[in-house]
Design a protein around this motif. Sequence first.
Motif, PDB file in Angstrom:
ATOM      1  N   ARG A  60       1.408  -1.499   8.442  1.00  0.00           N
ATOM      2  CA  ARG A  60       1.746  -0.311   7.875  1.00  0.00           C
ATOM      3  C   ARG A  60       0.589   0.373   7.312  1.00  0.00           C
ATOM      4  NH1 ARG A  60       6.767   1.310   6.097  1.00  0.00           N
ATOM      5  NH2 ARG A  60       6.035   1.081   3.932  1.00  0.00           N
ATOM      6  N   PHE A  61       0.223   1.547   7.726  1.00  0.00           N
ATOM      7  CA  PHE A  61      -0.803   2.141   7.093  1.00  0.00           C
ATOM      8  C   PHE A  61      -0.888   3.782   6.998  1.00  0.00           C
ATOM      9  CE2 PHE A  61      -4.638   4.508   8.837  1.00  0.00           C
ATOM     10  CZ  PHE A  61      -5.648   4.404   7.681  1.00  0.00           C
ATOM     11  N   GLY A  62      -1.433   4.079   6.153  1.00  0.00           N
ATOM     12  CA  GLY A  62      -1.327   5.808   5.734  1.00  0.00           C
ATOM     13  C   GLY A  62      -2.319   6.457   5.360  1.00  0.00           C
ATOM     14  N   ARG A 108      -9.204  12.302  -0.929  1.00  0.00           N
ATOM     15  CA  ARG A 108      -8.658  11.491   0.258  1.00  0.00           C
ATOM     16  C   ARG A 108      -8.694   9.988   0.070  1.00  0.00           C
ATOM     17  NH1 ARG A 108     -11.244  12.210   4.670  1.00  0.00           N
ATOM     18  NH2 ARG A 108      -9.730  11.694   5.975  1.00  0.00           N
ATOM     19  N   TYR A 109      -7.583   9.226   0.346  1.00  0.00           N
ATOM     20  CA  TYR A 109      -7.557   7.943   0.485  1.00  0.00           C
ATOM     21  C   TYR A 109      -6.532   7.326   1.384  1.00  0.00           C
ATOM     22  CZ  TYR A 109      -3.372   7.886  -2.541  1.00  0.00           C
ATOM     23  OH  TYR A 109      -2.069   8.228  -2.899  1.00  0.00           O
ATOM     24  N   THR A 110      -6.666   5.960   1.637  1.00  0.00           N
ATOM     25  CA  THR A 110      -5.781   5.227   2.656  1.00  0.00           C
ATOM     26  C   THR A 110      -5.437   4.239   2.120  1.00  0.00           C
ATOM     27  OG1 THR A 110      -7.845   4.087   3.572  1.00  0.00           O
ATOM     28  CG2 THR A 110      -7.467   5.817   4.715  1.00  0.00           C
ATOM     29  N   VAL A 111      -4.077   3.808   2.480  1.00  0.00           N
ATOM     30  CA  VAL A 111      -3.382   2.632   2.224  1.00  0.00           C
ATOM     31  C   VAL A 111      -2.971   1.647   3.231  1.00  0.00           C
ATOM     32  CG1 VAL A 111      -1.425   1.788   0.926  1.00  0.00           C
ATOM     33  CG2 VAL A 111      -2.448   4.169   0.018  1.00  0.00           C
ATOM     34  N   LEU A 112      -3.265   0.484   3.208  1.00  0.00           N
ATOM     35  CA  LEU A 112      -2.916  -0.479   4.163  1.00  0.00           C
ATOM     36  C   LEU A 112      -1.989  -1.562   3.361  1.00  0.00           C
ATOM     37  CD1 LEU A 112      -3.718  -1.797   6.980  1.00  0.00           C
ATOM     38  CD2 LEU A 112      -5.064  -3.263   5.886  1.00  0.00           C
ATOM     39  N   GLU A 113      -1.069  -2.023   4.311  1.00  0.00           N
ATOM     40  CA  GLU A 113      -0.026  -3.051   3.615  1.00  0.00           C
ATOM     41  C   GLU A 113      -0.010  -4.190   4.526  1.00  0.00           C
ATOM     42  OE1 GLU A 113       3.948  -1.788   1.662  1.00  0.00           O
ATOM     43  OE2 GLU A 113       4.404  -2.793   3.609  1.00  0.00           O
TER      44      GLU A 113
END
Length: 411
Positions: A237-239, A248-253
């Motif tokens: 899961r990524f966004g 701006r930033y990204t999140v990885l689960e």
Amino acid sequence: MYRLPLSSLLLFLLVDRTPADSLQEGMRDLHSRFSLSLYQSLSSGLNQTNLIVSPLSVALSLGLLQLGARGNTLTQLEETLGYNVQDPHVRDFLLLSGSSLNSSEGVKLLQTCSLLVHSSVLVQRDFLHSAASWFNVNVVQANLQSPRRERPERRNDEPWPLSGSSSSGELSGSGDPQPSDSPWWPSWVQMALVNTVSFRGAWQKQFVFTHTQNLPFLLSNGTTIKVPMMHQASDVRFGQFRTGAEQRYTVLELPYLGQSLSLQLVLPSDRRSPLGPLEEQLGPRHIWSWDAGLRKTRMDIFIPRFKMQNRFNLKSVLPVMGISDAFNPTTADFSRISEEGLYVSDAFHDVRIEVTEDGTKAAAATAMVLLKRSRAPVFKADRPFLFLLRHSKTGSILFMGRVMNPVDQSS
């Protein structure tokens, strides 16, 4: 930092949902606000160091103090946490966030909370009964004022509190138990709160040791070091998101085995952007947006191994968050614990985490291999990043921290 009045919880219960759903959403909001307030209070002034804290563990410890408090002392504890632990629904939520973890396959969480009371103090039976039903709590009577006192017994591998501690709230201590004649709280102490937590979990999909390579990591001062960088190609899961200031930033689960827990990695999108502004701007609404905004994506993932342990004396941090009377001998009211005028002279928090290929412990030297390039998008944590370890069902934040230097294990 976030302060929420006790009445806020009631507002969440008025929305048009089932009571269980409303309570869970309300508790998730309150816990997120407390977690971010605690993290931001601790991280202030420590911008260049690794950091980890367990908001859930600290909240459970403060819940124990609520059970023994009255008057304004109780009010401050309620307003800082946002709820009263005497409410059975609240207690069920908190205990679900903690007690279900060790039942998950591949997950081991060691969380202890000990309230140490001087041996001469007469403790109320009602409080002992209430504390016995709290999560993994020990109320221990010991001689806290002897210059040569023995420490209460502990389980194997249970970390000791801050050694050589002060009331500054700063990170310090070697992590090694001190000699029995070296006191770790002042001679006038009558009550101390000691909280320890450690976590080990296996990834849902493990990283392969032979895919780990020594790759560059850009430190906040602009220098580059080589660190063991783990790799896998996986559906995760990524966004991509923005803060209110348009950063701006990204999140990885990455889920752990059993998928009751996951590690969320938060990385500024622009390599030139420092981590500090993102830490300061992050709020509960951002965390909620991840739950809906993350999408399953096939990615090449590079994250460094890291291991850290922090020790805190929360005595200067909790008053900033609104809990001051508890530490003041003239205003503290813990008459539900004892009628002998107790106050909290110290509140210790000891937390540790290790992230490796199998999710538990690195056991072999790294082999250098060449990895084929793929057309999948890349998530590469090769610069300072945040991490949150969350409980999937409740959204509770068990751990929150940052990695500024993956090979720095100092506490």
